[in-house]
Design an enzyme around this catalytic site. Structure first.
Site, PDB file in Angstrom:
ATOM      1  N   GLY A  50     -51.698  59.398  18.068  1.00 42.04           N
ATOM      2  CA  GLY A  50     -51.146  58.044  18.101  1.00 42.04           C
ATOM      3  C   GLY A  50     -51.258  57.317  16.781  1.00 42.04           C
ATOM      4  CG  HIS A  51     -54.133  55.483  13.658  1.00 42.10           C
ATOM      5  ND1 HIS A  51     -54.470  55.842  12.385  1.00 42.10           N
ATOM      6  CD2 HIS A  51     -54.132  54.119  13.673  1.00 42.10           C
ATOM      7  CE1 HIS A  51     -54.695  54.753  11.659  1.00 42.10           C
ATOM      8  NE2 HIS A  51     -54.482  53.701  12.409  1.00 42.10           N
ATOM      9  CG  PHE A  52     -49.749  55.788  12.184  1.00 42.95           C
ATOM     10  CD1 PHE A  52     -49.538  54.679  12.977  1.00 42.95           C
ATOM     11  CD2 PHE A  52     -50.581  55.682  11.089  1.00 42.95           C
ATOM     12  CE1 PHE A  52     -50.136  53.462  12.667  1.00 42.95           C
ATOM     13  CE2 PHE A  52     -51.194  54.474  10.786  1.00 42.95           C
ATOM     14  CZ  PHE A  52     -50.976  53.356  11.580  1.00 42.95           C
ATOM     15  CG  LEU A  87     -52.940  57.970   7.910  1.00 40.16           C
ATOM     16  CD1 LEU A  87     -52.415  56.589   7.517  1.00 40.16           C
ATOM     17  CD2 LEU A  87     -53.374  58.739   6.671  1.00 40.16           C
TER      18      LEU A  87
END
Lengths: 156, 95
Positions: free
Chosen positions: A37-39, A44
């Site tokens: 989800g990140h990203f 990251l």
């Protein structure tokens, strides 16, 4: 680093109670659902987790300085700067210095480096209290052993 | 040289974003100025640094909790400043 358990420090490399500094290592996992989800497509390490890694490193320094008689809790994050991206699989070197030892609180400066280059830094404030229960104390003792907390510090 | 009160009032104004002219020697940091415990840590840090002392916050809090002291003794600013002056004097005498 075990993100699922919020354990962000892997090893204590050095704890100097005279200089009031600590250096720890933390290996960012190569894969984790957080990175999905990140990203998406550009994984990251989240800045909030880098801040947490600096807070936990500071916590180990304070535990050492207070000889495990009191437990520090993060109270404030000041001047946190994310200076560069941290990617999955990178090895963090986290250096912390005690800036001020107050009555019931302490202030630290923390820096995260990767390959010698500064990626983020923050000034942090902690309140500290006697260990609220034996369970937490036992957990911290076990964790200290796991990450190589230098036990001789407690005898000084 | 600014008085202890002037220095403390400036610290409080800057740390807590409180208008300087609303802070008086009779202001109670908690009851009148609405400063909470976390903001007070920031203020203590700034005072510790500015005066080269260590405000004994834990001792004060304990005394208040035990009913041995009132919050007014430590948190009304003129009283707080008197405590700071005492700590500075003790430090100077011990140096």
């Amino acid at each position: 680093m075990q993100l699922e358990y919020f354990q962000l420090v892997d090893r204590i490399l050095d704890l100097n109670t005279e200089a009031k500094t600590i250096t720890v290592e933390a290996q960012v996992p190569k894969a984790n659902t957080i990175f999905e989800g990140h990203f998406p497509g550009y994984p990251l390490m989240p800045g909030v987790l880098l801040i947490e890694s600096m807070a936990q490193s500071s916590g180990w320094l304070l535990l050492g300085l207070m000889k495990f008689e009191r437990m520090p809790f993060l109270a404030a994050v000041k001047e946190a700067k994310m200076r560069g991206f941290v990617s999955p699989g990178e090895l963090l070197n986290i250096e912390v210095k005690l800036v001020h030892e107050g009555s019931g609180y302490a202030v630290t400066d923390a820096r995260v480096k990767v390959g010698g280059k500064l990626r983020c830094n923050a000034t942090m404030m902690f309140s500290h209290i006697p260990f609220p229960n034996p369970d937490l104390r036992g957990h911290m003792d076990a964790m200290a052993k796991r990450i190589g907390f230098p036990q001789q510090v407690l005898l000084q | 040289m600014p008085s202890t009160f002037d220095q403390v009032a400036t610290i409080i104004a800057e740390t807590c974003d409180i208008q300087r002219d609303t802070i008086t020697p009779d202001s109670h940091a908690i009851d009148d100025l609405g400063i909470d415990s976390l903001d007070f840590l920031d203020i203590a840090f700034a005072i510790d640094k500015a005066f080269g002392i260590k405000l004994p916050l834990e001792k004060w809090t304990q005394e208040v909790n035990d009913g041995k002291a009132t919050t007014e003794q430590y948190f009304v600013l003129k009283n707080l400043c008197a405590r700071i002056d005492e700590l500075v004097a003790a430090k100077t005498a011990g140096a």
